[in-house]
Design a protein around this motif. Sequence first.
Motif, PDB file in Angstrom:
ATOM      1  N   THR A   3       0.838  -1.202   0.000  1.00  0.00           N
ATOM      2  CA  THR A   3       0.000   0.000   0.000  1.00  0.00           C
ATOM      3  C   THR A   3       0.870   1.248   0.000  1.00  0.00           C
ATOM      4  N   ARG A   4       1.827   1.300   0.896  1.00  0.00           N
ATOM      5  CA  ARG A   4       2.729   2.455   0.965  1.00  0.00           C
ATOM      6  C   ARG A   4       3.475   2.632  -0.359  1.00  0.00           C
ATOM      7  N   TYR A   5       4.010   1.548  -0.886  1.00  0.00           N
ATOM      8  CA  TYR A   5       4.794   1.622  -2.125  1.00  0.00           C
ATOM      9  C   TYR A   5       3.928   2.039  -3.317  1.00  0.00           C
ATOM     10  N   PHE A   6       2.769   1.406  -3.475  1.00  0.00           N
ATOM     11  CA  PHE A   6       1.905   1.695  -4.612  1.00  0.00           C
ATOM     12  C   PHE A   6       1.364   3.121  -4.571  1.00  0.00           C
ATOM     13  N   VAL A   7       0.944   3.583  -3.405  1.00  0.00           N
ATOM     14  CA  VAL A   7       0.385   4.937  -3.311  1.00  0.00           C
ATOM     15  C   VAL A   7       1.460   5.976  -3.629  1.00  0.00           C
ATOM     16  N   LYS A   8       2.665   5.786  -3.106  1.00  0.00           N
ATOM     17  CA  LYS A   8       3.757   6.728  -3.390  1.00  0.00           C
ATOM     18  C   LYS A   8       4.187   6.667  -4.856  1.00  0.00           C
ATOM     19  N   GLY A   9       4.163   5.462  -5.444  1.00  0.00           N
ATOM     20  CA  GLY A   9       4.695   5.283  -6.790  1.00  0.00           C
ATOM     21  C   GLY A   9       3.716   5.485  -7.931  1.00  0.00           C
ATOM     22  N   ALA A  10       2.426   5.551  -7.624  1.00  0.00           N
ATOM     23  CA  ALA A  10       1.423   5.687  -8.690  1.00  0.00           C
ATOM     24  C   ALA A  10       1.485   7.077  -9.315  1.00  0.00           C
ATOM     25  N   PRO A  11       1.302   7.154 -10.621  1.00  0.00           N
ATOM     26  CA  PRO A  11       1.260   8.465 -11.267  1.00  0.00           C
ATOM     27  C   PRO A  11       0.136   9.322 -10.690  1.00  0.00           C
ATOM     28  N   GLU A  12       0.268  10.625 -10.786  1.00  0.00           N
ATOM     29  CA  GLU A  12      -0.697  11.555 -10.191  1.00  0.00           C
ATOM     30  C   GLU A  12      -2.123  11.337 -10.688  1.00  0.00           C
ATOM     31  N   GLU A  13      -2.284  10.943 -11.947  1.00  0.00           N
ATOM     32  CA  GLU A  13      -3.627  10.767 -12.518  1.00  0.00           C
ATOM     33  C   GLU A  13      -4.231   9.398 -12.193  1.00  0.00           C
ATOM     34  N   VAL A  14      -3.513   8.596 -11.430  1.00  0.00           N
ATOM     35  CA  VAL A  14      -3.976   7.253 -11.069  1.00  0.00           C
ATOM     36  C   VAL A  14      -4.251   7.192  -9.570  1.00  0.00           C
ATOM     37  N   GLU A  15      -5.403   6.650  -9.215  1.00  0.00           N
ATOM     38  CA  GLU A  15      -5.801   6.476  -7.822  1.00  0.00           C
ATOM     39  C   GLU A  15      -5.648   4.999  -7.456  1.00  0.00           C
ATOM     40  N   VAL A  16      -5.146   4.733  -6.264  1.00  0.00           N
ATOM     41  CA  VAL A  16      -4.968   3.361  -5.806  1.00  0.00           C
ATOM     42  C   VAL A  16      -6.084   3.036  -4.813  1.00  0.00           C
ATOM     43  N   MET A  17      -6.929   2.080  -5.161  1.00  0.00           N
ATOM     44  CA  MET A  17      -7.978   1.607  -4.256  1.00  0.00           C
ATOM     45  C   MET A  17      -7.456   0.359  -3.561  1.00  0.00           C
ATOM     46  N   VAL A  18      -7.590   0.316  -2.244  1.00  0.00           N
ATOM     47  CA  VAL A  18      -7.105  -0.816  -1.462  1.00  0.00           C
ATOM     48  C   VAL A  18      -8.299  -1.555  -0.858  1.00  0.00           C
ATOM     49  N   GLN A  19      -8.494  -2.794  -1.298  1.00  0.00           N
ATOM     50  CA  GLN A  19      -9.560  -3.671  -0.822  1.00  0.00           C
ATOM     51  C   GLN A  19     -10.923  -2.976  -0.846  1.00  0.00           C
ATOM     52  N   LEU A  20     -11.205  -2.329  -1.973  1.00  0.00           N
ATOM     53  CA  LEU A  20     -12.484  -1.664  -2.195  1.00  0.00           C
ATOM     54  C   LEU A  20     -13.191  -2.312  -3.381  1.00  0.00           C
ATOM     55  N   PRO A  21     -14.523  -2.220  -3.430  1.00  0.00           N
ATOM     56  CA  PRO A  21     -15.294  -2.913  -4.470  1.00  0.00           C
ATOM     57  C   PRO A  21     -15.127  -2.340  -5.872  1.00  0.00           C
ATOM     58  N   LEU A  22     -15.189  -3.243  -6.834  1.00  0.00           N
ATOM     59  CA  LEU A  22     -15.292  -2.900  -8.256  1.00  0.00           C
ATOM     60  C   LEU A  22     -16.655  -3.399  -8.733  1.00  0.00           C
ATOM     61  N   ALA A  23     -17.409  -2.539  -9.380  1.00  0.00           N
ATOM     62  CA  ALA A  23     -18.701  -2.932  -9.952  1.00  0.00           C
ATOM     63  C   ALA A  23     -18.429  -3.598 -11.290  1.00  0.00           C
ATOM     64  N   ALA A  24     -17.895  -4.800 -11.233  1.00  0.00           N
ATOM     65  CA  ALA A  24     -17.376  -5.484 -12.416  1.00  0.00           C
ATOM     66  C   ALA A  24     -18.456  -5.907 -13.407  1.00  0.00           C
ATOM     67  N   ALA A  25     -19.613  -6.315 -12.907  1.00  0.00           N
ATOM     68  CA  ALA A  25     -20.709  -6.781 -13.766  1.00  0.00           C
ATOM     69  C   ALA A  25     -21.984  -6.744 -12.929  1.00  0.00           C
ATOM     70  N   VAL A  26     -23.125  -6.984 -13.557  1.00  0.00           N
ATOM     71  CA  VAL A  26     -24.383  -6.956 -12.809  1.00  0.00           C
ATOM     72  C   VAL A  26     -24.426  -8.035 -11.731  1.00  0.00           C
ATOM     73  N   ASP A  27     -23.606  -9.085 -11.887  1.00  0.00           N
ATOM     74  CA  ASP A  27     -23.595 -10.173 -10.910  1.00  0.00           C
ATOM     75  C   ASP A  27     -22.252 -10.330 -10.199  1.00  0.00           C
ATOM     76  N   SER A  28     -21.397  -9.310 -10.281  1.00  0.00           N
ATOM     77  CA  SER A  28     -20.066  -9.439  -9.686  1.00  0.00           C
ATOM     78  C   SER A  28     -19.584  -8.130  -9.074  1.00  0.00           C
ATOM     79  N   GLU A  29     -19.104  -8.240  -7.838  1.00  0.00           N
ATOM     80  CA  GLU A  29     -18.512  -7.094  -7.157  1.00  0.00           C
ATOM     81  C   GLU A  29     -17.327  -7.585  -6.321  1.00  0.00           C
ATOM     82  N   PRO A  30     -16.210  -7.849  -7.000  1.00  0.00           N
ATOM     83  CA  PRO A  30     -15.023  -8.299  -6.272  1.00  0.00           C
ATOM     84  C   PRO A  30     -14.432  -7.142  -5.466  1.00  0.00           C
ATOM     85  N   GLU A  31     -13.618  -7.491  -4.496  1.00  0.00           N
ATOM     86  CA  GLU A  31     -12.894  -6.501  -3.710  1.00  0.00           C
ATOM     87  C   GLU A  31     -11.413  -6.833  -3.803  1.00  0.00           C
TER      88      GLU A  31
END
Length: 187
Positions: free
Chosen positions: A59-87
């Motif tokens: 988490t520390r490494y990815f947040v510091k290293g991600a480009p400014e226009e990229v957001e790092v979500m940590v263990q948060l849901p993705l609305a992947a499909a009408v029947d899928s919401e992985p974290e």
Amino acid sequence: MLTAEQIAPKQAVPILRTTYHQLGELGVYQGRRVQLIYGTVIDMSPMGTPHANAIRLLTRYFVKGAPEEVEVMVQLPLAAAVDSEPEPDFAFIRQLEGPTEDHPSTALLVVEVADSSLKLDLGPKASLYAECRIPEYWVIDLKARSTVVHRLPKKGKYSSVRRVPWSSTLTSDPTGLSVKFAELLVP
């Protein structure tokens, strides 16, 4: 008395994200860590120390290293499909402005840390992320000390899948982020 086999349905009825959320509001999943994959509510394994350490350090490494226009979500849901919401453990998404109506539905890069979840991460989740056209998906295999890199989603599958040892530097094409896991995760 009836046995489980006698009353088991011939086919399970998948639930949709809307129902999944309604059940959550009713407290059905209270005290449980769950995610919805292809209409099935899946209990997530308790997080062991190796997995927790990897999440903390990455988490520390990815947040510091991600480009400014990229957001790092940590263990948060993705609305992947009408029947899928992985974290996923990590999802790198285009920067969002303020609150949104729903969870993001795609990502530039998804990263899962696998200790006890390797079968799920390399199977159904890989298919789901490919169907969502997520350009890159990494599975960090803690036991094998390597990362399975999935690229080029086509027709619900990744056309490029390779295992990379932690001693190699790995660079994400969509985010430009580079990492050498041996420097972060191996004591």
